[in-house]
Design an enzyme around this catalytic site. Structure first.
Site, PDB file in Angstrom:
ATOM      1  N   SER A   1      46.767  25.875  42.691  1.00  0.00           N
ATOM      2  CA  SER A   1      46.433  26.964  41.766  1.00  0.00           C
ATOM      3  C   SER A   1      47.260  28.203  42.080  1.00  0.00           C
ATOM      4  CB  SER A   1      44.940  27.294  41.909  1.00  0.00           C
ATOM      5  OG  SER A   1      44.641  28.487  41.217  1.00  0.00           O
TER       6      SER A   1
ATOM      7  N   LYS B   1      35.429  23.813  41.868  1.00  0.00           N
ATOM      8  CA  LYS B   1      36.460  24.769  41.432  1.00  0.00           C
ATOM      9  C   LYS B   1      35.906  26.092  40.904  1.00  0.00           C
ATOM     10  CE  LYS B   1      36.734  23.441  36.646  1.00  0.00           C
ATOM     11  NZ  LYS B   1      37.607  23.443  35.493  1.00  0.00           N
TER      12      LYS B   1
ATOM     13  N   LYS C   1      42.566  25.653  48.417  1.00  0.00           N
ATOM     14  CA  LYS C   1      43.855  25.273  47.818  1.00  0.00           C
ATOM     15  C   LYS C   1      44.999  25.585  48.794  1.00  0.00           C
ATOM     16  CE  LYS C   1      42.254  23.623  44.034  1.00  0.00           C
ATOM     17  NZ  LYS C   1      42.263  22.147  43.857  1.00  0.00           N
TER      18      LYS C   1
ATOM     19  N   GLY D   1      37.059  40.699  42.569  1.00  0.00           N
ATOM     20  CA  GLY D   1      38.027  39.652  42.957  1.00  0.00           C
ATOM     21  C   GLY D   1      39.100  39.409  41.914  1.00  0.00           C
ATOM     22  N   ASP D   2      38.926  39.954  40.713  1.00  0.00           N
ATOM     23  CA  ASP D   2      39.954  39.735  39.675  1.00  0.00           C
ATOM     24  C   ASP D   2      41.220  40.518  39.992  1.00  0.00           C
ATOM     25  OD1 ASP D   2      38.594  37.963  38.181  1.00  0.00           O
ATOM     26  OD2 ASP D   2      38.024  39.334  36.577  1.00  0.00           O
TER      27      ASP D   2
ATOM     28  N   TYR E   1      37.151  29.056  47.534  1.00  0.00           N
ATOM     29  CA  TYR E   1      37.832  28.117  46.614  1.00  0.00           C
ATOM     30  C   TYR E   1      39.343  28.267  46.759  1.00  0.00           C
ATOM     31  CZ  TYR E   1      40.329  26.621  42.539  1.00  0.00           C
ATOM     32  OH  TYR E   1      41.286  26.057  41.728  1.00  0.00           O
TER      33      TYR E   1
ATOM     34  N   LEU F   1      37.170  32.495  30.764  1.00  0.00           N
ATOM     35  CA  LEU F   1      37.227  33.276  29.530  1.00  0.00           C
ATOM     36  C   LEU F   1      37.129  32.432  28.274  1.00  0.00           C
ATOM     37  CD1 LEU F   1      37.711  36.016  28.106  1.00  0.00           C
ATOM     38  CD2 LEU F   1      40.168  35.494  28.188  1.00  0.00           C
TER      39      LEU F   1
HETATM   40  C1  WQD Z   1      40.572  35.111  32.898  1.00  0.00           C
HETATM   41  C2  WQD Z   1      40.514  36.575  32.508  1.00  0.00           C
HETATM   42  C3  WQD Z   1      38.760  37.801  33.590  1.00  0.00           C
HETATM   43  C4  WQD Z   1      35.452  35.709  31.677  1.00  0.00           C
HETATM   44  C5  WQD Z   1      40.142  31.320  37.537  1.00  0.00           C
HETATM   45  C6  WQD Z   1      40.444  30.795  38.902  1.00  0.00           C
HETATM   46  C7  WQD Z   1      41.658  29.912  38.842  1.00  0.00           C
HETATM   47  C8  WQD Z   1      41.420  28.838  37.819  1.00  0.00           C
HETATM   48  C9  WQD Z   1      41.156  29.473  36.466  1.00  0.00           C
HETATM   49  C10 WQD Z   1      40.486  26.865  38.824  1.00  0.00           C
HETATM   50  C11 WQD Z   1      40.244  37.509  33.690  1.00  0.00           C
HETATM   51  C12 WQD Z   1      38.543  37.743  32.069  1.00  0.00           C
HETATM   52  C13 WQD Z   1      36.723  36.107  32.064  1.00  0.00           C
HETATM   53  C14 WQD Z   1      34.644  36.591  30.921  1.00  0.00           C
HETATM   54  C15 WQD Z   1      36.402  38.219  30.949  1.00  0.00           C
HETATM   55  N1  WQD Z   1      40.316  28.047  38.194  1.00  0.00           N
HETATM   56  N2  WQD Z   1      37.176  37.340  31.698  1.00  0.00           N
HETATM   57  N3  WQD Z   1      35.162  37.823  30.576  1.00  0.00           N
HETATM   58  O1  WQD Z   1      39.827  34.260  36.957  1.00  0.00           O
HETATM   59  O2  WQD Z   1      42.156  34.078  35.907  1.00  0.00           O
HETATM   60  O3  WQD Z   1      41.201  32.132  37.109  1.00  0.00           O
HETATM   61  O4  WQD Z   1      39.973  30.274  36.625  1.00  0.00           O
HETATM   62  O5  WQD Z   1      41.509  26.359  39.168  1.00  0.00           O
HETATM   63  O6  WQD Z   1      41.869  29.342  40.094  1.00  0.00           O
HETATM   64  O7  WQD Z   1      40.745  31.899  39.745  1.00  0.00           O
HETATM   65  O8  WQD Z   1      40.242  32.789  34.923  1.00  0.00           O
HETATM   66  O9  WQD Z   1      39.062  32.492  32.790  1.00  0.00           O
HETATM   67  O10 WQD Z   1      37.741  33.353  34.798  1.00  0.00           O
HETATM   68  O11 WQD Z   1      39.404  34.842  33.685  1.00  0.00           O
HETATM   69  O12 WQD Z   1      36.831  39.344  30.633  1.00  0.00           O
HETATM   70  O13 WQD Z   1      33.471  36.311  30.541  1.00  0.00           O
HETATM   71  O14 WQD Z   1      39.440  36.774  31.602  1.00  0.00           O
HETATM   72  O15 WQD Z   1      38.421  39.084  34.090  1.00  0.00           O
HETATM   73  O16 WQD Z   1      40.966  38.699  33.481  1.00  0.00           O
HETATM   74  P1  WQD Z   1      40.863  33.452  36.255  1.00  0.00           P
HETATM   75  P2  WQD Z   1      39.026  33.315  34.032  1.00  0.00           P
END
Ligand code: WQD
Length: 336
Positions: A125, A85, A154, A297-298, A150, A200
């Site tokens: 997701s 994941k 899904k 990709g965000d 990934y 995050l």
């Molecule tokens: C959240 C926000 C980052 C880390 C992903 C997958 C999704 C699911 C959940 C599996 C974003 C910001 C993050 C950091 C940051 N995974 N961030 N600094 O990308 O929304 O979703 O994880 O099922 O399918 O796509 O989650 O927690 O990585 O990021 O600023 O060190 O926090 O840019 O805006 P995301 P995330």
């Protein structure tokens, strides 16, 4: 007592779902290959519920291991979590992701078809929506081309299940998760990111615990109230309970189609800075962070329209972002 197979049942969302299944009176059997968790989670679940789930260490990519399991086990439903994941990792290892996430899904569905098994819950997701045009995101939002292998697994996974439901006597529900966070109130299970956290919340808690030097906030130039990206952070226990609601819907034959899908979120969007501020309030810790460039990709914003899930699953979130972050922090403190 219905016997439910939970694949990936020792993982983050899987373990919390096993606890809720046992609490709801289901007999649970877990398959996990332990590639992204530890066997300790099995004892932790047992400590919470007092019931040790049956456990089989099986690699679902090995067809005859999957067949042998079903030769020896009677199953009334499957909740399928087992998958790789990590979005970033999938870009560099696409074939590993397709082999594992798609291959294991096909083998499970083949067993269900061959043995006329029913009731399949799939871990999907909100990634399938990409950057939705309209917010909050409803189930009618168009599926966008996946931004990562990934996310593609899904989307393809949902298609495979939908077509299998149409061709065979199969009923299934895909739950499209938003952002699962937090841990169980008992502080015995939670998120166990291996290596440097990609998500995050674990990065925040590890920074607050002094394991990481500082959090990098990926961009503050998004078109949002404070410039940082917005997500829908759902407490993992609320998410686990949505699986029980979906399973009961299928077992009680209340589903309206043989393949259904629901958005599982809180319906509330929170920016990265809002999450940081909330975390500082609940933990009493000042978080060390810096603003850096956007992560490739965000997307800008994603949060769920939960109307359909609330109505059809008779389920809604009960926990707040504060409670989710507090549980994540307590879990982190217990690790060290
Ligand atoms: C959240 C926000 C980052 C880390 C992903 C997958 C999704 C699911 C959940 C599996 C974003 C910001 C993050 C950091 C940051 N995974 N961030 N600094 O990308 O929304 O979703 O994880 O099922 O399918 O796509 O989650 O927690 O990585 O990021 O600023 O060190 O926090 O840019 O805006 P995301 P995330």
């Amino acid at each position: 007592m219905k016997r439910i197979l939970v694949t990936g049942g020792l993982g983050f969302i899987g373990s919390h779902t096993v606890v809720e299944l046992q609490s709801a009176g289901f007999n649970v059997v877990i398959i996990d290959d332990l590639s992204n968790t530890t066997i300790d989670v099995l004892d932790n679940i047992t400590e919470i519920t007092g019931i040790k789930p049956e456990f089989h260490q099986i690699d679902l990519r090995i067809k005859n291991e999957v067949t042998s399991f079903f030769d020896n086990n009677t199953i009334d439903g499957i909740i399928h979590f087992a998958a790789f994941k990590a979005v970033g990792e999938s870009v560099h290892q696409p074939l590993d992701y397709y082999e594992n996430n798609i291959g294991s899904l096909v083998y499970l569905l083949q067993e269900m078809k061959n043995r006329k098994l029913d009731n399949f819950i799939f871990s999907s997701s909100c990634t399938v929506y990409g950057q939705a045009v309209e917010l909050p995101i409803t189930e009618n939002a168009p599926i966008k081309p996946a931004e990562s292998p990934y996310g593609n697994t899904k989307q393809i996974g949902e298609e495979i299940i939908k077509e299998s439901c149409n061709a065979y006597t199969l009923n299934a529900i895909a739950l499209r998760y938003f952002n699962p966070i937090g841990g169980h109130d008992s502080i015995k299970i939670g998120e166990l990111p291996l290596g440097v956290p990609q998500n995050l919340i674990p990065f925040i808690t590890q920074t607050a615990a002094g394991i990481r030097k500082e959090l990098s906030v990926f961009g503050n130039d998004y078109p949002t109230k404070d410039g940082t990206a917005i997500r829908d952070y759902i407490h993992v226990v609320d998410l686990a309970k949505a699986h029980i609601a979906a399973l009961k819907r299928l077992i009680n034959k209340n589903n309206k189609n043989n393949f259904e899908f629901f958005n599982v979120g809180t319906g509330k969007g929170s920016s990265v800075l809002e999450v940081i501020n909330t975390f500082e309030n609940v933990s009493g810790k000042k978080l060390n962070y810096k603003i850096v460039g956007r992560r490739e990709g965000d997307i800008t914003a994603a949060y769920a329209d939960t109307t359909i899930a609330n109505k059809e699953l008779n389920w809604k979130t009960e926990k707040t972002l504060d409670e989710a972050l507090e549980s994540a922090w307590k879990w982190q403190l217990k690790q060290h």
